[in-house]
Design an enzyme around this catalytic site. Sequence first.
Site, PDB file in Angstrom:
ATOM      1  N   CYS A 215      53.193  16.959  54.330  1.00 46.20           N
ATOM      2  CA  CYS A 215      51.805  16.511  54.331  1.00 46.20           C
ATOM      3  C   CYS A 215      51.060  17.575  53.536  1.00 46.20           C
ATOM      4  CB  CYS A 215      51.217  16.405  55.735  1.00 46.20           C
ATOM      5  SG  CYS A 215      49.438  16.081  55.667  1.00 46.20           S
TER       6      CYS A 215
ATOM      7  N   SER B  13      49.019  18.319  58.296  1.00 49.00           N
ATOM      8  CA  SER B  13      50.328  18.339  58.952  1.00 49.00           C
ATOM      9  C   SER B  13      50.652  16.978  59.565  1.00 49.00           C
ATOM     10  CB  SER B  13      50.356  19.420  60.028  1.00 49.00           C
ATOM     11  OG  SER B  13      49.293  19.209  60.936  1.00 49.00           O
TER      12      SER B  13
HETATM   13 FE    FE Z   1      48.121  15.733  57.477  1.00 45.40          FE
END
Ligand code: FE
Length: 199
Positions: free
Chosen positions: A104, A108
């Site tokens: 990502c 995250s």
């Molecule tokens: Fe994210």
Amino acid sequence: MSTTSPTGERLPVALRTEALEQLLTERGLIDPKVMDGIITTYETNVGPLNGAKVVAKAWTDPNYRRRLLEDGTAAIKEMGFGGPMGQHIVVVENTPITHNVVVCTLCSCYPWPVLGLPPSWYKDPAYRSRVVKDPHSVLAEMGLELDDDVQIIVRDSTSEVRWLVLPERPAGTEHLTEEELVSLVTRDAMVGVAKVAAP
Ligand code: FE
């Protein structure tokens, strides 16, 4: 509320999170008991074992594998897994010539219902920026050496789409039962930074 120390440095994430939780609680926007419940659930009850069950089923049931690759969210729900951070999961398959790895880049984002909470390296800014630019090197540093002719596809998770990797079933596992296969599947293989090893 300041998120910097008196000397101007950024305060640690844990402290900032605690401050944020306190503020939200004071304003009546969250219930700390509910928060604790969610965290405990994902720390202790929901983890990569769920994803491993999905992968082992896909390895042993071709029809399930097809459904999983067509509509990950629905097929994962068939196994009883779903909920927050899992409303839209897309499953991609690793093969000898194509390797998917998940990141990502923004924060995250991670498929909680099948993998639990993300490991710290997944949240590390170095992993997030470098795996996009130079996946071969980053994977090699993490212990996964792929031939130069293997195509690596970096999948960027967001709050809308969360990716799960269906790793290759290792050779020499034809005689294993679905249950035995579950124990071979690791979190890292389902993020695409490792392969599943034969026992
Ligand atoms: Fe994210």
